[in-house]
Design an enzyme around this catalytic site. Structure first.
Site, PDB file in Angstrom:
ATOM      1  N   GLY A  20       0.807  -1.207   0.000  1.00  0.00           N
ATOM      2  CA  GLY A  20       0.000   0.000   0.000  1.00  0.00           C
ATOM      3  C   GLY A  20       0.843   1.261   0.000  1.00  0.00           C
ATOM      4  NE  ARG A  24       5.382  -1.343   4.484  1.00  0.00           N
ATOM      5  CZ  ARG A  24       4.258  -1.235   5.193  1.00  0.00           C
ATOM      6  NH1 ARG A  24       3.164  -1.864   4.795  1.00  0.00           N
ATOM      7  NH2 ARG A  24       4.207  -0.489   6.278  1.00  0.00           N
ATOM      8  NE  ARG A  43      -3.904  11.556  -9.410  1.00  0.00           N
ATOM      9  CZ  ARG A  43      -5.079  12.065  -9.059  1.00  0.00           C
ATOM     10  NH1 ARG A  43      -5.507  11.962  -7.820  1.00  0.00           N
ATOM     11  NH2 ARG A  43      -5.826  12.666  -9.958  1.00  0.00           N
ATOM     12  NE  ARG A  87      -3.276  -5.734   1.447  1.00  0.00           N
ATOM     13  CZ  ARG A  87      -2.584  -4.793   2.064  1.00  0.00           C
ATOM     14  NH1 ARG A  87      -1.687  -4.082   1.395  1.00  0.00           N
ATOM     15  NH2 ARG A  87      -2.754  -4.550   3.349  1.00  0.00           N
ATOM     16  CB  SER A  90       0.844  -3.883   7.970  1.00  0.00           C
ATOM     17  OG  SER A  90       0.114  -2.743   7.562  1.00  0.00           O
ATOM     18  CD  GLU A 162     -16.762   5.256  15.792  1.00  0.00           C
ATOM     19  OE1 GLU A 162     -17.998   5.354  15.979  1.00  0.00           O
ATOM     20  OE2 GLU A 162     -15.996   6.232  15.763  1.00  0.00           O
ATOM     21  CD  GLU A 179      -6.443  -6.712   3.482  1.00  0.00           C
ATOM     22  OE1 GLU A 179      -5.634  -6.391   2.598  1.00  0.00           O
ATOM     23  OE2 GLU A 179      -7.668  -6.800   3.267  1.00  0.00           O
ATOM     24  CD  GLU A 181      -5.221  -1.897   1.417  1.00  0.00           C
ATOM     25  OE1 GLU A 181      -5.306  -0.712   1.779  1.00  0.00           O
ATOM     26  OE2 GLU A 181      -4.777  -2.808   2.154  1.00  0.00           O
ATOM     27  CB  SER A 203       1.890  -4.160  11.695  1.00  0.00           C
ATOM     28  OG  SER A 203       0.576  -3.750  11.350  1.00  0.00           O
ATOM     29  CG  ASP A 204      -2.278  -3.322  14.157  1.00  0.00           C
ATOM     30  OD1 ASP A 204      -3.489  -3.560  14.321  1.00  0.00           O
ATOM     31  OD2 ASP A 204      -1.791  -2.995  13.059  1.00  0.00           O
ATOM     32  NE  ARG A 217       3.582  -0.478  12.166  1.00  0.00           N
ATOM     33  CZ  ARG A 217       2.271  -0.355  12.051  1.00  0.00           C
ATOM     34  NH1 ARG A 217       1.729  -0.353  10.859  1.00  0.00           N
ATOM     35  NH2 ARG A 217       1.512  -0.231  13.117  1.00  0.00           N
TER      36      ARG A 217
END
Length: 234
Positions: A20, A24, A43, A87, A90, A162, A179, A181, A203-204, A217
């Site tokens: 993403g 990276r 971009r 892909r 994380s 939420e 994730e 994507e 990663s979390d 990371r």
């Protein structure tokens, strides 16, 4: 050259890795590829092409979320004839058995909605990975001794979620991680007859609240990139 990818057609390889984060992509290309060239910076979404063990590979940033990834994957398939799209990114762990730095190979990707929803209307299409890529990735991970989990993930529309009630049901039903994507990548690959896979690093963690510091990371993502490359050319 397309609206979002400034490369000539011959500059993009048939095998494309999709992190993403464009930085990276830069790190992965400079770390794992030889003869690397910058082929896209439209971009600020960086793309690089080089070789890995003699095979041409493009590593192209895809942005955050399914709408952004959908733009790049559509152009890579339709205009550049990409055949294998993996892909690398994380994810947040959603099971007790999943630990930080583990690798997840996504067999399926559930979602509330994707950019492809308009195609399916009332159908709840179940997007899944290419079996040959998935099998090769698992073998590569086992050969490296990397802690790896294979199963379903959740591709979310939002980062700041939420819906604790929905998360509880996903945990109950064995969803390994979240994730943003993979579900749309799998949809597009199915539609156009291409190979796709998501190889992710935890990663979390949603259950424990643990998270890797930002400076750790990149260093922890090397296994994921190597597994993806091995799978692509198995």
């Amino acid at each position: 050259m397309t609206i979002h990818i400034g490369a000539a057609k011959e500059d993009i390889a048939e095998t494309v890795l999709l992190p993403g984060d464009p930085y990276r992509a830069k790190w992965a290309a400079e770390t794992f590829l030889q003869d690397v060239r910058l082929v896209n910076e439209v971009r600020g979404m960086l793309g690089f092409t080089g070789t890995w063990k003699g095979h041409r590979v493009t590593i192209q940033g895809s942005g955050m979320g399914m709408p952004s990834l959908s733009i790049y994957v559509n152009e890579l398939i339709k205009d550049y004839d990409a055949q294998t799209l993996i892909r690398i990114g994380s994810c947040g762990g959603m099971q007790d058995k999943v630990n930080l730095r583990d690798v997840i190979v996504a067999m399926t990707a559930s979602s509330l909605s994707t950019p492809s929803r308009g195609f399916f209307r009332e159908l709840n299409f179940a997007p899944c990975a290419d079996w040959d890529l998935l099998h090769a990735a698992v073998q590569a991970a086992e050969a490296k001794g990397t802690p790896t989990h294979v199963g379903g993930i959740y591709s979310s529309d939002v980062f700041y979620d939420e819906r604790p009630d929905l998360n509880e049901q996903m945990v109950r039903h064995g969803v390994l991680a979240v994730e943003m994507e993979a579900a749309e990548l799998y949809n597009l690959a199915a539609r156009h007859g291409r190979r796709a896979l998501a190889v992710l690093t935890v990663s979390d963690h949603l259950l424990t609240g643990e998270a890797m510091p930002a400076d750790q990371r990149e260093r922890s993502f090397g296994d994921m990139v190597e597994i993806a490359l091995e799978a692509a050319f198995a």
